[in-house]
Design a protein around this motif. Structure first.
Motif, PDB file in Angstrom:
ATOM      1  N   SER A 342     -41.983  70.829 115.156  1.00  0.00           N
ATOM      2  CA  SER A 342     -42.314  72.122 115.755  1.00  0.00           C
ATOM      3  C   SER A 342     -42.823  72.042 117.182  1.00  0.00           C
ATOM      4  O   SER A 342     -43.038  73.053 117.821  1.00  0.00           O
ATOM      5  CB  SER A 342     -43.374  72.812 114.898  1.00  0.00           C
ATOM      6  OG  SER A 342     -44.564  72.041 114.898  1.00  0.00           O
ATOM      7  N   SER A 427     -42.185  84.393 114.199  1.00  0.00           N
ATOM      8  CA  SER A 427     -42.374  83.253 113.299  1.00  0.00           C
ATOM      9  C   SER A 427     -43.318  83.590 112.144  1.00  0.00           C
ATOM     10  O   SER A 427     -43.189  83.054 111.048  1.00  0.00           O
ATOM     11  CB  SER A 427     -42.871  82.032 114.075  1.00  0.00           C
ATOM     12  OG  SER A 427     -44.245  82.099 114.313  1.00  0.00           O
ATOM     13  N   ALA A 431     -42.375  82.519 107.108  1.00  0.00           N
ATOM     14  CA  ALA A 431     -42.952  81.603 106.112  1.00  0.00           C
ATOM     15  C   ALA A 431     -42.763  82.071 104.661  1.00  0.00           C
ATOM     16  O   ALA A 431     -42.351  81.268 103.816  1.00  0.00           O
ATOM     17  CB  ALA A 431     -44.420  81.338 106.438  1.00  0.00           C
ATOM     18  N   PHE A 435     -41.339  79.868 101.600  1.00  0.00           N
ATOM     19  CA  PHE A 435     -42.123  79.567 100.382  1.00  0.00           C
ATOM     20  C   PHE A 435     -41.248  79.804  99.155  1.00  0.00           C
ATOM     21  O   PHE A 435     -41.204  79.005  98.233  1.00  0.00           O
ATOM     22  CB  PHE A 435     -43.339  80.505 100.235  1.00  0.00           C
ATOM     23  CG  PHE A 435     -44.391  80.369 101.291  1.00  0.00           C
ATOM     24  CD1 PHE A 435     -44.449  79.248 102.119  1.00  0.00           C
ATOM     25  CD2 PHE A 435     -45.361  81.363 101.449  1.00  0.00           C
ATOM     26  CE1 PHE A 435     -45.431  79.139 103.087  1.00  0.00           C
ATOM     27  CE2 PHE A 435     -46.345  81.247 102.407  1.00  0.00           C
ATOM     28  CZ  PHE A 435     -46.381  80.137 103.228  1.00  0.00           C
ATOM     29  N   VAL A 446     -38.572  71.916 110.312  1.00  0.00           N
ATOM     30  CA  VAL A 446     -38.986  73.071 111.117  1.00  0.00           C
ATOM     31  C   VAL A 446     -38.977  72.683 112.588  1.00  0.00           C
ATOM     32  O   VAL A 446     -39.624  71.708 112.979  1.00  0.00           O
ATOM     33  CB  VAL A 446     -40.403  73.546 110.714  1.00  0.00           C
ATOM     34  CG1 VAL A 446     -40.811  74.775 111.532  1.00  0.00           C
ATOM     35  CG2 VAL A 446     -40.480  73.843 109.223  1.00  0.00           C
ATOM     36  N   VAL A 457     -45.759  77.913 111.346  1.00  0.00           N
ATOM     37  CA  VAL A 457     -44.942  77.922 110.118  1.00  0.00           C
ATOM     38  C   VAL A 457     -45.211  76.638 109.335  1.00  0.00           C
ATOM     39  O   VAL A 457     -45.365  76.652 108.105  1.00  0.00           O
ATOM     40  CB  VAL A 457     -43.432  78.051 110.452  1.00  0.00           C
ATOM     41  CG1 VAL A 457     -42.593  78.002 109.191  1.00  0.00           C
ATOM     42  CG2 VAL A 457     -43.166  79.338 111.237  1.00  0.00           C
ATOM     43  N   ALA A 460     -48.556  76.960 107.789  1.00  0.00           N
ATOM     44  CA  ALA A 460     -48.527  77.873 106.633  1.00  0.00           C
ATOM     45  C   ALA A 460     -47.945  77.166 105.412  1.00  0.00           C
ATOM     46  O   ALA A 460     -48.462  77.301 104.301  1.00  0.00           O
ATOM     47  CB  ALA A 460     -47.711  79.115 106.977  1.00  0.00           C
ATOM     48  N   LEU A 461     -46.885  76.390 105.626  1.00  0.00           N
ATOM     49  CA  LEU A 461     -46.273  75.656 104.510  1.00  0.00           C
ATOM     50  C   LEU A 461     -47.265  74.643 103.948  1.00  0.00           C
ATOM     51  O   LEU A 461     -47.402  74.498 102.734  1.00  0.00           O
ATOM     52  CB  LEU A 461     -45.001  74.933 104.982  1.00  0.00           C
ATOM     53  CG  LEU A 461     -43.753  75.819 105.067  1.00  0.00           C
ATOM     54  CD1 LEU A 461     -42.698  75.189 105.967  1.00  0.00           C
ATOM     55  CD2 LEU A 461     -43.170  76.022 103.668  1.00  0.00           C
ATOM     56  N   HIS A 464     -49.941  76.498 102.042  1.00  0.00           N
ATOM     57  CA  HIS A 464     -49.452  77.176 100.839  1.00  0.00           C
ATOM     58  C   HIS A 464     -49.201  76.180  99.706  1.00  0.00           C
ATOM     59  O   HIS A 464     -49.520  76.440  98.548  1.00  0.00           O
ATOM     60  CB  HIS A 464     -48.164  77.929 101.157  1.00  0.00           C
ATOM     61  CG  HIS A 464     -47.643  78.773 100.042  1.00  0.00           C
ATOM     62  ND1 HIS A 464     -48.139  80.027  99.782  1.00  0.00           N
ATOM     63  CD2 HIS A 464     -46.677  78.549  99.115  1.00  0.00           C
ATOM     64  CE1 HIS A 464     -47.501  80.539  98.738  1.00  0.00           C
ATOM     65  NE2 HIS A 464     -46.612  79.662  98.309  1.00  0.00           N
TER      66      HIS A 464
END
Ligand SMILES: Nc1ncnc2c1ncn2[C@@H]1O[C@H](COP(=O)(O)OP(=O)(O)O)[C@@H](O)[C@H]1O
Ligand SMILES: [Mg+2]
Length: 472
Positions: A342, A427, A431, A435, A446, A457, A460-461, A464
């Motif tokens: 990223s 962006s 996400a 997911f 990514v 992102v 967030a992954l 999560h």
């Protein structure tokens, strides 16, 4: 106690002013940001675009700064907080300290530039040269008008090697930076249409990179990528004044990559350098990293360090944050791999990242998933450059595509319908669909320009899905 980085006398001389009071501590480092300032650091109050370092002088002393370098106009008021050096211009003063660091050192110096791969090559040089002696290298991508003088000013007198990243967005930026660094060896990783918006053409980019040659010491060596566009132009410019060596797949290259094989988190590499074959393990995946490594080894050789020892050390080089670092995440459907690319993107690094995804085998039932954000600063050809990636998706066996941003909409529309997952303008909105899609065995890559905010992102992954312990 170790020697201070700078004595009070050296500082007074380089900065051109005595301190307003004796220093409160020995100078152990140099800082321009109070958020990362360590006790003993000398703080330069630099005027930035959005903030002025002079507003942070009190905070710098509270954090343990040994002294601050401030503008004459603010000195009287700020000296109340601690010892200050009053100078005409704080950035110029930091450049003078950088020049003093360069003048006093006996280190062998290498400077790295190029359109992509600078930081990766710089970090490879750091781990490789550290085996041969104390090595000082730029932090992060400190490669601009303040990053380069700051890195110089931080260089201990006793360094055996100095490794500097030098970057540019516009023509004329490299010349003054390389004049400060005065490298013995300059490495140009590759030339690609990055920042073409400001430079206009790939020739103009090559010309701007060629500025690095102007600062190479007499008797020094320039290491060029023979496979890169504009090699001939660069070689012409470089060979006017200095010795040139080249790396690449070309049979005439001095350093040639013979064999590359992905192997776990890294790769097994075989190369030949000036006729001598060398096999080593590289701690990061991706063919492009192996290509960088061959250039790095030629630079090591030109610096006079042991090439075999350096090559062995490259096993310790690992993919940097946002540049291919991998994580194993656990979803309801099982474990899958996340590749974090990223940090930035342009057509060259995007294709390299897709090749990396292609070279990574999914687990049972898994797929290759690309989550791609806009590549910025491409100028008029930007939209087309996105659509042009459609062929690469198929060639690199991408099964599922998620896109973010107006430019990536072009690629999303050009992709085969079966490959299309979801497109979002921003962006932050992509996400949740990733997911939902991620299954056990998948490999999710990514990537996007920094300004496309694909880093969040990845974050967030990672939050999560639970992060698997290191070593898995
Ligand atoms: N030789 C190369 N060819 C293509 N892409 C590369 C190469 N070297 C690095 N990259 C990719 O380019 C991006 C930026 O890498 P980095 O080493 O940080 O370069 P820089 O410091 O020049 O911005 C990363 O995605 C990385 O994987
Ligand atoms: Mg960089």
């Amino acid at each position: 106690m170790t020697d201070p980085l700078w004595s009070e006398t050296e500082l007074a001389q380089a900065l051109g002013a005595p301190p307003s009071a004796p220093l409160s501590a020995a100078v152990a480092g140099v800082s321009i940001d109070t958020r990362t300032l360590a006790p003993g650091d000398l703080f330069f109050a630099i005027q930035g675009e959005t903030s002025d370092g002079h507003d942070y002088v009190a905070r710098a002393f509270a954090a343990g700064a040994s002294a601050c370098v401030v503008a004459q106009t603010r000195a009287r008021e700020l000296a109340a907080h601690g010892p200050v050096f009053a100078v005409d211009d704080t950035l110029r003063a930091m450049e003078r300290l950088g020049a003093a660091a360069r003048a006093r050192t006996h280190a062998r110096i290498v400077a790295v530039t190029g359109s992509v791969g600078k930081t990766s090559a710089k970090e490879m040089l750091r781990v490789a040269l550290a085996k041969a002696g104390p090595t000082h290298a730029s932090a992060a991508s400190y490669n601009n008008h303040w990053g380069v003088p700051l890195t110089l000013a931080r260089m201990p007198a006793s360094s055996a090697f100095g490794v500097f990243e030098i970057g540019m967005n516009h023509a004329g930026e490299i010349t003054p930076l390389v004049a400060m660094v005065r490298p013995h060896v300059a490495l140009v990783t590759t030339i690609a249409p990055v920042h073409i918006e400001y430079l206009g053409s790939i020739e103009a980019i090559a010309e701007a990179k060629a500025e690095i040659f102007t600062g190479v010491e007499l008797g020094g060596t320039i290491v060029l990528n023979r496979d890169a566009p504009q090699f001939a132009l660069l070689e012409r410019r470089a060979s006017l004044t200095r010795k040139v060596v080249s790396f690449g797949a070309d049979a005439r290259a001095d350093g040639r990559l013979l064999h590359f094989e992905p192997e776990g988190e890294g790769a097994a590499v075989r190369a030949v350098l000036h006729g001598r074959e060398i096999a080593f393990r590289l701690g990061a995946p991706g063919l492009h990293m192996a290509q960088n490594a061959v250039g790095v080894l030629l630079a090591v050789e030109a610096l006079g360090a042991d090439v075999a020892q350096a090559a062995a050390a490259l096993a310790e080089f690992s993919a940097q944050k946002g540049r291919g670092a991998r994580f194993t995440l656990h979803g309801p459907g099982g474990a899958f791999t996340l590749i974090d690319e990223s940090y930035n993107a342009n057509p060259v690094s995007m294709r390299a990242a897709l090749a990396l995804l292609s070279a990574t085998n999914p687990g049972a039932g898994g797929r290759r998933i690309a989550v791609l954000g806009d590549m910025l600063e491409l100028g008029a050809g930007g939209a087309q450059a996105h659509a042009d990636l459609a062929g690469d998706l198929a060639r690199h066996n991408v099964d599922l595509l998620f896109c973010v941003g107006p430019l990536m909409r072009r690629l999303f529309d050009a992709a085969p319908p079966a490959m299309r997952g979801f497109w979002a303008e921003r962006s932050a909105d992509i996400a949740p669909s990733v997911f939902d899609a991620a299954r056990g065995g998948d490999v999710v890559m990514v990537k996007g320009s920094l300004g496309s905010a694909m880093g969040p992102v990845v974050a967030a992954l990672r939050s999560h899905f639970s992060l698997a312990p290191a070593g898995e």
